[in-house]
Design an enzyme around this catalytic site. Structure first.
Site, PDB file in Angstrom:
ATOM      1  N   GLU A  46       0.867  -1.183   0.000  1.00  0.00           N
ATOM      2  CA  GLU A  46       0.000   0.000   0.000  1.00  0.00           C
ATOM      3  C   GLU A  46       0.902   1.231   0.000  1.00  0.00           C
ATOM      4  O   GLU A  46       1.597   1.493   0.974  1.00  0.00           O
ATOM      5  CB  GLU A  46      -0.892  -0.003   1.254  1.00  0.00           C
ATOM      6  CG  GLU A  46      -1.759   1.241   1.379  1.00  0.00           C
ATOM      7  CD  GLU A  46      -2.474   1.334   2.727  1.00  0.00           C
ATOM      8  OE1 GLU A  46      -2.831   0.279   3.306  1.00  0.00           O
ATOM      9  OE2 GLU A  46      -2.660   2.464   3.201  1.00  0.00           O
ATOM     10  N   ARG A  50       0.702  10.357   0.498  1.00  0.00           N
ATOM     11  CA  ARG A  50       1.033  11.394   1.477  1.00  0.00           C
ATOM     12  C   ARG A  50       2.221  12.224   1.054  1.00  0.00           C
ATOM     13  O   ARG A  50       2.627  13.135   1.775  1.00  0.00           O
ATOM     14  CB  ARG A  50       1.385  10.766   2.819  1.00  0.00           C
ATOM     15  CG  ARG A  50       0.231  10.012   3.413  1.00  0.00           C
ATOM     16  CD  ARG A  50       0.565   9.517   4.786  1.00  0.00           C
ATOM     17  NE  ARG A  50      -0.286   8.407   5.075  1.00  0.00           N
ATOM     18  CZ  ARG A  50      -0.190   7.640   6.137  1.00  0.00           C
ATOM     19  NH1 ARG A  50       0.749   7.880   7.032  1.00  0.00           N
ATOM     20  NH2 ARG A  50      -1.013   6.644   6.324  1.00  0.00           N
ATOM     21  N   LYS A 134     -10.885  -1.461   6.728  1.00  0.00           N
ATOM     22  CA  LYS A 134      -9.662  -1.167   7.471  1.00  0.00           C
ATOM     23  C   LYS A 134     -10.105  -0.616   8.829  1.00  0.00           C
ATOM     24  O   LYS A 134     -10.815   0.396   8.880  1.00  0.00           O
ATOM     25  CB  LYS A 134      -8.856  -0.110   6.698  1.00  0.00           C
ATOM     26  CG  LYS A 134      -7.730   0.526   7.490  1.00  0.00           C
ATOM     27  CD  LYS A 134      -6.873   1.408   6.591  1.00  0.00           C
ATOM     28  CE  LYS A 134      -5.883   2.215   7.429  1.00  0.00           C
ATOM     29  NZ  LYS A 134      -4.796   2.777   6.639  1.00  0.00           N
TER      30      LYS A 134
HETATM   31  C1  3PG Z   1      -1.837   4.123   8.184  1.00  0.00           C
HETATM   32  O1  3PG Z   1      -2.002   5.107   7.553  1.00  0.00           O
HETATM   33  O2  3PG Z   1      -2.422   3.087   7.883  1.00  0.00           O
HETATM   34  C2  3PG Z   1      -1.000   4.217   9.407  1.00  0.00           C
HETATM   35  O3  3PG Z   1      -0.213   5.344   9.382  1.00  0.00           O
HETATM   36  C3  3PG Z   1      -0.146   3.047   9.648  1.00  0.00           C
HETATM   37  O4  3PG Z   1      -0.063   2.992  10.989  1.00  0.00           O
HETATM   38  P1  3PG Z   1       1.307   2.635  11.728  1.00  0.00           P
HETATM   39  O5  3PG Z   1       2.324   3.630  11.220  1.00  0.00           O
HETATM   40  O6  3PG Z   1       1.021   2.797  13.179  1.00  0.00           O
HETATM   41  O7  3PG Z   1       1.673   1.232  11.338  1.00  0.00           O
END
Ligand code: 3PG
Length: 215
Positions: A46, A50, A134
């Site tokens: 994924e 960003r 999700k």
């Molecule tokens: C996301 O956008 O899915 C999260 O930023 C991922 O979360 P994590 O950095 O805590 O794994």
């Protein structure tokens, strides 16, 4: 390696025990990162929208690493959904869901994982035919205990919990029958990316892939 068939959001949950959530600052890293994940046994990536290079990164992985299923994450507008689809994304992930984003994602025809963190959000998405969600942000929203509590009232929904999950906590989520995979950024740490240490990413991917043997 056979390229997995992904036609629904639920298929996405079965690709690998961990959905790597990747933030890239350099489009040049996209292909080596995808190849390192794949070499470690992870079949999905994924790439989050960003950073300014994200769409180009998706385009490169879709063109050059056909054995990994590449999707766009952090989709927060219909325009981003369309742009990601045009770049070759095979799926979309959103952190939460508005009607606009939902319509935009449906318009692409791509499988997608909409974000939800409350029972009502999950029910609304279920009403629209979306049964793979999700669960975000997983840890601050109640984590494993929360998912266990909603499994009874919301049968038929499957989740990819994401947010605050680590290689240590992942097995507790993966033990739930409603969890297909977990999402996490820990496979592609910022410092490893800065050093272009793709071997380290492969090691982390191998460890993640082993969270569910045979996946
Ligand atoms: C996301 O956008 O899915 C999260 O930023 C991922 O979360 P994590 O950095 O805590 O794994």
């Amino acid at each position: 390696m056979e390229v997995p068939d992904v036609t629904t959001g639920s298929d996405l949950l079965d690709l690998s025990p961990v959905m790597p959530v990747v933030v890239l600052d350099d489009a040049e890293d996209a292909v080596p990162v995808a190849e390192a994940l794949l070499a470690g046994g992870i079949r999905v990536i994924e790439l989050t929208l960003r950073t300014p290079v994200a769409v180009e990164a998706i385009r490169r992985v879709a063109a050059k690493v056909p054995d990994i299923v590449v999707g766009a994450g952090t989709v927060t507008s219909p325009e981003q959904a369309a742009e990601a689809a045009e770049a070759g994304a095979a799926f979309l992930v959103t952190p939460g869901c508005t009607d606009r984003v939902l319509d935009g994602a449906f318009a692409t025809g791509l499988p997608f994982l909409p974000g939800a963190s409350t029972v009502s959000e999950a029910m609304r998405l279920g009403e629209r035919g979306l049964t793979a969600l999700k669960f975000f942000p997983a840890e601050p929203s109640g984590g494993v205990g929360y998912l266990r509590s909603i499994a009874g009232p919301l049968p038929g929904l499957r989740f990819c919990p994401t947010g605050g999950i680590t290689v240590e906590s992942a097995p507790r989520y993966l033990a739930l029958s409603t969890v297909g995979c977990v999402g996490g950024s820990w496979l592609t740490p910022k410092d490893a990316l800065a050093r272009k240490d793709f071997a380290h990413i492969e090691t982390l991917a191998r460890e993640a892939a082993a969270l569910r043997p045979g996946a």
